[in-house]
Design a protein around this motif. Structure first.
Motif, PDB file in Angstrom:
ATOM      1  N   HIS A 103       0.842  -1.190   0.000  1.00 33.98           N
ATOM      2  CA  HIS A 103       0.000   0.000   0.000  1.00 33.98           C
ATOM      3  C   HIS A 103       0.879   1.241   0.000  1.00 33.98           C
ATOM      4  CE1 HIS A 103       1.109  -0.282   4.210  1.00 33.98           C
ATOM      5  NE2 HIS A 103       0.674   0.939   4.418  1.00 33.98           N
ATOM      6  N   PHE A 104       0.271   2.373  -0.315  1.00 36.85           N
ATOM      7  CA  PHE A 104       0.936   3.660  -0.101  1.00 36.85           C
ATOM      8  C   PHE A 104      -0.067   4.647   0.468  1.00 36.85           C
ATOM      9  CE2 PHE A 104      -0.322   4.439  -4.655  1.00 36.85           C
ATOM     10  CZ  PHE A 104      -0.980   5.649  -4.508  1.00 36.85           C
ATOM     11  N   HIS A 105       0.434   5.824   0.818  1.00 37.64           N
ATOM     12  CA  HIS A 105      -0.404   6.891   1.363  1.00 37.64           C
ATOM     13  C   HIS A 105      -0.330   8.106   0.446  1.00 37.64           C
ATOM     14  CE1 HIS A 105      -0.445   4.404   4.941  1.00 37.64           C
ATOM     15  NE2 HIS A 105       0.874   4.393   4.909  1.00 37.64           N
ATOM     16  N   TRP A 106      -1.493   8.710   0.208  1.00 37.77           N
ATOM     17  CA  TRP A 106      -1.530   9.927  -0.609  1.00 37.77           C
ATOM     18  C   TRP A 106      -0.991  11.138   0.165  1.00 37.77           C
ATOM     19  CZ3 TRP A 106      -6.017   6.741  -0.779  1.00 37.77           C
ATOM     20  CH2 TRP A 106      -6.255   6.117  -2.013  1.00 37.77           C
ATOM     21  N   GLY A 168       3.166   8.139  -1.806  1.00 32.94           N
ATOM     22  CA  GLY A 168       3.211   7.469  -3.097  1.00 32.94           C
ATOM     23  C   GLY A 168       4.181   6.312  -3.195  1.00 32.94           C
ATOM     24  N   GLN A 169       4.836   5.946  -2.103  1.00 39.12           N
ATOM     25  CA  GLN A 169       5.783   4.833  -2.122  1.00 39.12           C
ATOM     26  C   GLN A 169       5.099   3.559  -1.624  1.00 39.12           C
ATOM     27  OE1 GLN A 169       9.130   6.306   0.210  1.00 39.12           O
ATOM     28  NE2 GLN A 169      10.242   6.815  -1.670  1.00 39.12           N
ATOM     29  N   TYR A 170       4.907   2.606  -2.538  1.00 35.93           N
ATOM     30  CA  TYR A 170       4.335   1.323  -2.142  1.00 35.93           C
ATOM     31  C   TYR A 170       5.297   0.602  -1.204  1.00 35.93           C
ATOM     32  CZ  TYR A 170       0.301   0.877  -5.311  1.00 35.93           C
ATOM     33  OH  TYR A 170      -0.914   1.015  -5.931  1.00 35.93           O
ATOM     34  N   HIS A 171       4.758   0.056  -0.122  1.00 37.17           N
ATOM     35  CA  HIS A 171       5.571  -0.731   0.785  1.00 37.17           C
ATOM     36  C   HIS A 171       4.776  -1.926   1.302  1.00 37.17           C
ATOM     37  CE1 HIS A 171       3.716   2.637   2.986  1.00 37.17           C
ATOM     38  NE2 HIS A 171       3.690   1.878   4.071  1.00 37.17           N
ATOM     39  N   GLN A 172       5.468  -3.021   1.357  1.00 34.16           N
ATOM     40  CA  GLN A 172       4.962  -4.232   2.009  1.00 34.16           C
ATOM     41  C   GLN A 172       6.019  -4.660   3.013  1.00 34.16           C
ATOM     42  OE1 GLN A 172       3.402  -8.105  -0.009  1.00 34.16           O
ATOM     43  NE2 GLN A 172       5.535  -8.524   0.502  1.00 34.16           N
ATOM     44  N   TRP A 173       5.562  -5.163   4.171  1.00 38.94           N
ATOM     45  CA  TRP A 173       6.571  -5.693   5.073  1.00 38.94           C
ATOM     46  C   TRP A 173       6.155  -7.039   5.625  1.00 38.94           C
ATOM     47  CZ3 TRP A 173       5.334  -0.751   8.009  1.00 38.94           C
ATOM     48  CH2 TRP A 173       4.369  -0.953   9.003  1.00 38.94           C
ATOM     49  N   GLN A 174       7.157  -7.725   6.162  1.00 42.73           N
ATOM     50  CA  GLN A 174       6.940  -9.000   6.834  1.00 42.73           C
ATOM     51  C   GLN A 174       7.941  -9.124   7.970  1.00 42.73           C
ATOM     52  OE1 GLN A 174       7.791 -12.598   4.608  1.00 42.73           O
ATOM     53  NE2 GLN A 174       6.457 -13.845   5.916  1.00 42.73           N
ATOM     54  N   GLY A 175       7.451  -9.577   9.116  1.00 35.56           N
ATOM     55  CA  GLY A 175       8.372  -9.973  10.166  1.00 35.56           C
ATOM     56  C   GLY A 175       9.100 -11.226   9.709  1.00 35.56           C
ATOM     57  N   VAL A 176      10.411 -11.165   9.615  1.00 38.15           N
ATOM     58  CA  VAL A 176      11.164 -12.305   9.095  1.00 38.15           C
ATOM     59  C   VAL A 176      10.873 -13.527   9.963  1.00 38.15           C
ATOM     60  CG1 VAL A 176      13.462 -13.237   8.648  1.00 38.15           C
ATOM     61  CG2 VAL A 176      12.963 -10.844   8.110  1.00 38.15           C
ATOM     62  N   PRO A 177      10.339 -14.597   9.366  1.00 41.29           N
ATOM     63  CA  PRO A 177       9.954 -15.773  10.156  1.00 41.29           C
ATOM     64  C   PRO A 177      11.115 -16.316  10.987  1.00 41.29           C
ATOM     65  CG  PRO A 177       9.081 -15.946   7.924  1.00 41.29           C
ATOM     66  CD  PRO A 177      10.006 -14.767   7.933  1.00 41.29           C
ATOM     67  N   ASP A 193      -6.654   6.696   8.823  1.00 42.90           N
ATOM     68  CA  ASP A 193      -6.621   5.386   8.180  1.00 42.90           C
ATOM     69  C   ASP A 193      -7.899   5.059   7.423  1.00 42.90           C
ATOM     70  OD1 ASP A 193      -4.131   4.004   8.422  1.00 42.90           O
ATOM     71  OD2 ASP A 193      -4.420   3.946  10.584  1.00 42.90           O
ATOM     72  N   ARG A 194      -8.923   5.862   7.579  1.00 46.33           N
ATOM     73  CA  ARG A 194     -10.166   5.598   6.839  1.00 46.33           C
ATOM     74  C   ARG A 194     -10.074   6.058   5.397  1.00 46.33           C
ATOM     75  NH1 ARG A 194     -13.627   8.612  11.409  1.00 46.33           N
ATOM     76  NH2 ARG A 194     -12.031  10.112  10.812  1.00 46.33           N
ATOM     77  N   ILE A 195      -9.186   7.035   5.109  1.00 49.01           N
ATOM     78  CA  ILE A 195      -9.184   7.644   3.773  1.00 49.01           C
ATOM     79  C   ILE A 195      -7.805   7.745   3.130  1.00 49.01           C
ATOM     80  CG2 ILE A 195     -11.246   9.015   4.271  1.00 49.01           C
ATOM     81  CD1 ILE A 195      -9.398  11.440   4.701  1.00 49.01           C
ATOM     82  N   ASP A 196      -6.722   7.372   3.821  1.00 47.76           N
ATOM     83  CA  ASP A 196      -5.386   7.638   3.284  1.00 47.76           C
ATOM     84  C   ASP A 196      -4.559   6.364   3.112  1.00 47.76           C
ATOM     85  OD1 ASP A 196      -3.318   9.189   2.274  1.00 47.76           O
ATOM     86  OD2 ASP A 196      -2.445   9.581   4.243  1.00 47.76           O
ATOM     87  N   ASN A 197      -5.198   5.298   2.684  1.00 52.26           N
ATOM     88  CA  ASN A 197      -4.488   4.063   2.354  1.00 52.26           C
ATOM     89  C   ASN A 197      -4.891   3.619   0.956  1.00 52.26           C
ATOM     90  OD1 ASN A 197      -3.100   3.155   4.968  1.00 52.26           O
ATOM     91  ND2 ASN A 197      -5.205   3.478   5.663  1.00 52.26           N
ATOM     92  N   ARG A 198      -3.911   3.468   0.075  1.00 50.62           N
ATOM     93  CA  ARG A 198      -4.184   2.937  -1.260  1.00 50.62           C
ATOM     94  C   ARG A 198      -3.522   1.547  -1.316  1.00 50.62           C
ATOM     95  NH1 ARG A 198      -4.073  -0.036  -5.858  1.00 50.62           N
ATOM     96  NH2 ARG A 198      -4.799   1.129  -7.672  1.00 50.62           N
ATOM     97  N   PHE A 199      -4.342   0.514  -1.091  1.00 51.94           N
ATOM     98  CA  PHE A 199      -3.823  -0.843  -1.133  1.00 51.94           C
ATOM     99  C   PHE A 199      -3.798  -1.351  -2.571  1.00 51.94           C
ATOM    100  CE2 PHE A 199      -4.754  -0.595   3.339  1.00 51.94           C
ATOM    101  CZ  PHE A 199      -3.726  -1.336   3.905  1.00 51.94           C
ATOM    102  N   TYR A 200      -2.755  -2.108  -2.882  1.00 48.38           N
ATOM    103  CA  TYR A 200      -2.586  -2.606  -4.248  1.00 48.38           C
ATOM    104  C   TYR A 200      -3.642  -3.650  -4.591  1.00 48.38           C
ATOM    105  CZ  TYR A 200      -0.241  -4.146  -8.492  1.00 48.38           C
ATOM    106  OH  TYR A 200       0.063  -4.453  -9.801  1.00 48.38           O
TER     107      TYR A 200
END
Length: 229
Positions: A103-106, A168-177, A193-200
């Motif tokens: 996701h990114f934020h506008w 505008g920077q898409y980011h995904q994260w994961q806690g390294v297993p 968080d209701r209006i400022d998340n653009r999920f892919y």
């Protein structure tokens, strides 16, 4: 998500913060009766979405894809005169191996800080004019140092490290297993968080709650239902 699951997730996170010596404010422990009885002098908590937030992003598999959030302070997009704070601070609790989808934020610019626990893997893309992934290099700041990385490349943040993410920077994260749960802190500009998340791909940021149990704690999306003003 089921209310019983949300109750258990918040209780797990409270125990983890106590073990990690991350103190939470009194309203982190408010019961349903406490919320029903709060007065006008605590309206900022409700208006600015302070407190707990739990989401599985509509995937119905929280331990795999999900996030637990506690917002300590925030401004307000819609009422800047009453709430002029231009900043926000959150605890973002990531379970071992848990994923936050792309996701990114506008509007929001944010610093993500690994305050302790495991290692966080972050994957980055710029967005293009169509809000799709762009293949250009991504420029970010890691611990005060400007870095350029290839689109889709991974960055690993160990405890104590931080990254600055722009709009505008898409980011995904994961806690390294296998590295353990992670206590991230987010320091950002005012956030809604209701209006400022653009999920892919994800369509559901805020969970629909199945009330299979009494709420032991509220998430911010509950306030309109339970708070008296």
């Amino acid at each position: 998500m089921k209310r019983s699951e949300i109750n258990n997730i918040i209780e797990y996170t409270i125990k983890a913060t106590e073990k990690s010596k991350i103190p939470l404010p009194p309203f982190a422990y408010y019961t349903l009766d406490d919320w029903k009885g709060i007065k006008e002098d605590q309206r900022e908590i409700v208006d600015n979405m302070l407190g707990w937030d739990v989401t599985d992003f509509g995937r119905n598999n929280f331990n795999h894809t999900g996030l637990t959030i506690f917002t300590f302070r925030n401004g307000n997009f819609n009422n800047k005169n009453k709430y002029p704070k231009p900043y926000c601070e959150k605890l973002l609790f990531v379970r071992d191996g848990q994923i936050l989808p792309f996701h990114f934020h506008w509007h929001k610019m944010e610093d993500i800080i690994n305050r302790g626990g495991g290692t966080l893997k972050i994957t980055l893309y710029n967005s293009n004019v169509n809000e799709d992934f762009d293949d250009s290099d991504v420029e970010v700041t890691i611990d005060g140092k400007v870095e350029k990385i290839k689109a889709g490349e991974n960055i690993f943040l160990k405890p104590g490290q931080s990254i600055t993410l722009g709009t505008g920077q898409y980011h995904q994260w994961q806690g390294v297993p296998g590295t353990g749960d992670i206590a991230l802190f987010e320091v950002s500009t005012t956030n809604d968080d209701r209006i400022d998340n653009r999920f892919y791909e994800v369509k559901s940021r805020l969970p629909e709650v199945e009330e299979d149990a009494i709420a032991k704690y509220l998430i911010f999306n509950d306030y309109g239902k339970y708070v008296g003003f």
